[in-house]
Motif scaffolding. Structure first.
Motif, PDB file in Angstrom:
ATOM      1  N   GLN A   1     153.427  97.478  46.533  1.00  0.00           N
ATOM      2  CA  GLN A   1     153.499  96.126  47.099  1.00  0.00           C
ATOM      3  C   GLN A   1     154.940  95.715  47.365  1.00  0.00           C
ATOM      4  N   LEU A   2     155.822  96.023  46.450  1.00  0.00           N
ATOM      5  CA  LEU A   2     157.235  95.668  46.616  1.00  0.00           C
ATOM      6  C   LEU A   2     157.851  96.396  47.806  1.00  0.00           C
ATOM      7  N   ILE A   3     157.520  97.656  47.978  1.00  0.00           N
ATOM      8  CA  ILE A   3     158.040  98.424  49.111  1.00  0.00           C
ATOM      9  C   ILE A   3     157.593  97.798  50.428  1.00  0.00           C
ATOM     10  N   LEU A   4     156.320  97.466  50.505  1.00  0.00           N
ATOM     11  CA  LEU A   4     155.785  96.871  51.726  1.00  0.00           C
ATOM     12  C   LEU A   4     156.424  95.519  52.009  1.00  0.00           C
ATOM     13  N   GLN A   5     156.547  94.693  50.972  1.00  0.00           N
ATOM     14  CA  GLN A   5     157.128  93.365  51.164  1.00  0.00           C
ATOM     15  C   GLN A   5     158.574  93.463  51.645  1.00  0.00           C
ATOM     16  N   ALA A   6     159.320  94.399  51.084  1.00  0.00           N
ATOM     17  CA  ALA A   6     160.729  94.543  51.458  1.00  0.00           C
ATOM     18  C   ALA A   6     160.880  95.020  52.899  1.00  0.00           C
ATOM     19  N   ILE A   7     160.063  95.975  53.297  1.00  0.00           N
ATOM     20  CA  ILE A   7     160.147  96.480  54.679  1.00  0.00           C
ATOM     21  C   ILE A   7     159.809  95.374  55.666  1.00  0.00           C
TER      22      ILE A   7
ATOM     23  N   ASN B   1     162.099  84.555  59.721  1.00  0.00           N
ATOM     24  CA  ASN B   1     162.308  84.598  61.161  1.00  0.00           C
ATOM     25  C   ASN B   1     163.255  83.490  61.618  1.00  0.00           C
ATOM     26  N   ALA B   2     162.949  82.252  61.218  1.00  0.00           N
ATOM     27  CA  ALA B   2     163.782  81.107  61.595  1.00  0.00           C
ATOM     28  C   ALA B   2     165.144  81.152  60.922  1.00  0.00           C
ATOM     29  N   GLY B   3     165.179  81.531  59.649  1.00  0.00           N
ATOM     30  CA  GLY B   3     166.444  81.563  58.920  1.00  0.00           C
ATOM     31  C   GLY B   3     167.417  82.579  59.475  1.00  0.00           C
ATOM     32  N   ALA B   4     166.914  83.749  59.860  1.00  0.00           N
ATOM     33  CA  ALA B   4     167.780  84.776  60.443  1.00  0.00           C
ATOM     34  C   ALA B   4     168.327  84.317  61.793  1.00  0.00           C
ATOM     35  N   ALA B   5     167.468  83.683  62.594  1.00  0.00           N
ATOM     36  CA  ALA B   5     167.914  83.153  63.889  1.00  0.00           C
ATOM     37  C   ALA B   5     168.937  82.043  63.695  1.00  0.00           C
ATOM     38  N   ALA B   6     168.731  81.222  62.685  1.00  0.00           N
ATOM     39  CA  ALA B   6     169.673  80.146  62.390  1.00  0.00           C
ATOM     40  C   ALA B   6     171.051  80.699  62.036  1.00  0.00           C
ATOM     41  N   LEU B   7     171.093  81.747  61.231  1.00  0.00           N
ATOM     42  CA  LEU B   7     172.368  82.374  60.892  1.00  0.00           C
ATOM     43  C   LEU B   7     173.056  82.907  62.138  1.00  0.00           C
ATOM     44  N   ALA B   8     172.304  83.539  63.013  1.00  0.00           N
ATOM     45  CA  ALA B   8     172.875  84.078  64.247  1.00  0.00           C
ATOM     46  C   ALA B   8     173.483  82.970  65.105  1.00  0.00           C
ATOM     47  N   LEU B   9     172.753  81.862  65.279  1.00  0.00           N
ATOM     48  CA  LEU B   9     173.263  80.776  66.114  1.00  0.00           C
ATOM     49  C   LEU B   9     174.466  80.091  65.480  1.00  0.00           C
ATOM     50  N   ALA B  10     174.470  79.967  64.158  1.00  0.00           N
ATOM     51  CA  ALA B  10     175.635  79.381  63.486  1.00  0.00           C
ATOM     52  C   ALA B  10     176.884  80.209  63.762  1.00  0.00           C
TER      53      ALA B  10
ATOM     54  N   VAL C   1     161.759  91.941  59.866  1.00  0.00           N
ATOM     55  CA  VAL C   1     161.757  90.699  60.637  1.00  0.00           C
ATOM     56  C   VAL C   1     163.149  90.079  60.660  1.00  0.00           C
ATOM     57  N   LEU C   2     163.828  90.104  59.516  1.00  0.00           N
ATOM     58  CA  LEU C   2     165.175  89.525  59.432  1.00  0.00           C
ATOM     59  C   LEU C   2     166.114  90.166  60.450  1.00  0.00           C
TER      60      LEU C   2
ATOM     61  N   GLY D   1     149.369  93.916  64.134  1.00  0.00           N
ATOM     62  CA  GLY D   1     150.547  94.725  64.411  1.00  0.00           C
ATOM     63  C   GLY D   1     151.006  95.565  63.239  1.00  0.00           C
ATOM     64  N   TRP D   2     152.215  96.111  63.385  1.00  0.00           N
ATOM     65  CA  TRP D   2     152.677  97.129  62.434  1.00  0.00           C
ATOM     66  C   TRP D   2     152.875  96.597  61.020  1.00  0.00           C
ATOM     67  N   ILE D   3     153.273  95.335  60.870  1.00  0.00           N
ATOM     68  CA  ILE D   3     153.441  94.782  59.527  1.00  0.00           C
ATOM     69  C   ILE D   3     152.082  94.592  58.857  1.00  0.00           C
TER      70      ILE D   3
END
Length: 408
Positions: free
Chosen positions: A349-355, A168-177, A360-361, A141-143
């Motif tokens: 590399q930093l640009i790609l990692q940040a995007i 992925n899980a951490g962002a969902a956890a924040l949303a549910l909290a 995903v977040l 995929g795109w990433i």
């Protein structure tokens, strides 16, 4: 796949599967005694549900034919009816990642969630978020193709799931909290772990299983034993970063609170494991040790944010998995071998990692919030206040974690 790779693939799959019971023990020990069954059941519920979904259509969705496709066709080989042996082995290994990603989210809503609502959330979120994100990161995929899209000389690095699993899980956890709101009496020191040995056991099982988590792909995809295998680097980094994170976390605890705790050591180990997950194959051991220290220190400080910002992430999924995942993913932008900004590379590399990380977040947070909000406003996600006080175990499951025998 030769016999050696096959044997390791099956072993690694079993190791990663064991991590979900490890999460159950780790989370279970951290909650109140009258919530331990509920907490552990959310992990085991995820194990049952996500396994079935992955076999039916999730694996099909986790790979795409074109860079900008949302996900693969869920009906392309429904139920894996026509998959060959190697494909089935790889599919089973991939299932264990999907399972634990969903299980991790549950720690943010401890003590106050309905089990049925949690299972509905797990079903919808897996289908709309995890399966497509797995395709984006690992399935063409795109990433996975972002560097080529930009014309860069490198691509996004996420060897074992910094974005797809932990952010992925951490962002969902924040949303549910945020959707479920605060527990009754939410304040610093609201509760202490009811069973510290259970927490330590869970952390130990996680660390044990993580060697399959990080090094498993070396066999599953036919790389183990070849000249370009990085399995040695992966396992030493998985050990080193985790150990260094324990030290970093304990130093912060000692300076901040005056005592280094066993729960802090266990949580620091998890923070180190999270951070090294995306980076295990692309750092020299020295940089992995530094990553562990940074993750231990920063995550130990990050778990305090919920008190200042006012969101009730019960078991610090945000502070450990979201923050730790971001640290490990972005750290590669600076220190990834040959491509990191400070080790012979440039800013690409930093640009790609940040995007990748923030893409995903944002996606996971928005979808998780929408799914959780819809459940809360229809059938309800949170238990009643009086049930929370009485204890979610007996109200929701009709069981108690500990039943002391009456004396005759």
């Amino acid at each position: 796949m030769d016999s050696g790779n096959l044997a390791w693939s099956v072993t690694a799959t079993a190791l990663v599967l064991l991590m979900t019971p490890g999460v159950a023990f780790f989370y279970g020990g951290l909650v109140k005694a009258k919530s331990v069954v509920s907490m552990m059941m959310m992990s085991f519920g995820a194990l049952g549900l996500v396994s079935v979904l992955w076999i039916l259509y999730g694996f099909n969705m986790s790979a795409v034919d074109s860079t900008w496709a949302f996900a693969g066709n869920p009906f392309s080989d429904f139920g894996l009816a026509n998959a060959d042996n190697d494909t089935l082995v790889g599919a089973t290994f991939g299932a264990t990642f999907a399972i634990i990603t969903v299980a991790l989210i549950s720690g943010a809503i401890a003590d106050r969630a309905k089990f049925g609502s949690w299972m509905i959330f797990a079903f919808v979120w897996s289908t709309l978020v995890y399966f497509p994100v797995a395709a984006w990161v690992w399935g063409g995929g795109w990433i996975m193709s972002l560097g080529e899209t930009f014309g860069f000389s490198t691509n996004v690095i996420d060897y074992a799931g910094g974005t797809a699993v932990h952010i992925n899980a951490g962002a969902a956890a924040l949303a549910l909290a945020l959707v479920l709101g605060k527990r009754i009496g939410f304040q610093k020191g609201i509760q202490k772990p009811h069973n510290v040995p259970l927490v330590m056991l869970g952390a130990a099982l996680l660390w044990f299983g993580w060697f399959g988590f990080n090094a498993g792909a070396e066999g599953t995809f036919g790389l183990l034993g070849t000249e370009d295998s990085s399995v040695g680097l992966i396992i030493v980094n998985t050990l080193g970063a985790t150990a260094a994170a324990i030290i970093g976390w304990l130093v912060v605890e000692k300076l901040k609170d005056g005592k280094a705790t066993s729960v802090g050591a266990a949580t620091g180990a998890v923070a180190g494991l999270v951070a090294i997950t995306p980076a295990c194959a692309n750092l020299t051991p020295g940089w992995a040790l530094l990553l562990g220290v940074v993750a231990g220190v920063v995550c130990a400080l990050a778990v305090e944010l919920k008190w200042k910002l006012g969101f009730d992430d019960s078991l610090d999924v945000v502070g450990v998995h979201l923050v730790g995942g971001l640290i490990g993913t972005l750290y590669l932008g600076f220190f990834a071998t040959e491509t990191g900004l400070f080790v012979g590379g440039n800013a690409e590399q930093l640009i790609l990692q940040a995007i990748a990380a923030f893409g995903v977040l944002i996606y996971s947070f928005v979808l998780a919030y929408a799914i959780g909000f819809a459940i809360e406003k229809t059938i309800g996600f949170r238990i009643k206040n009086e049930d929370e006080i009485a204890g979610v175990d007996t109200v929701v499951h009709g069981e108690e974690g500990y039943l002391l025998a009456e004396r005759v």
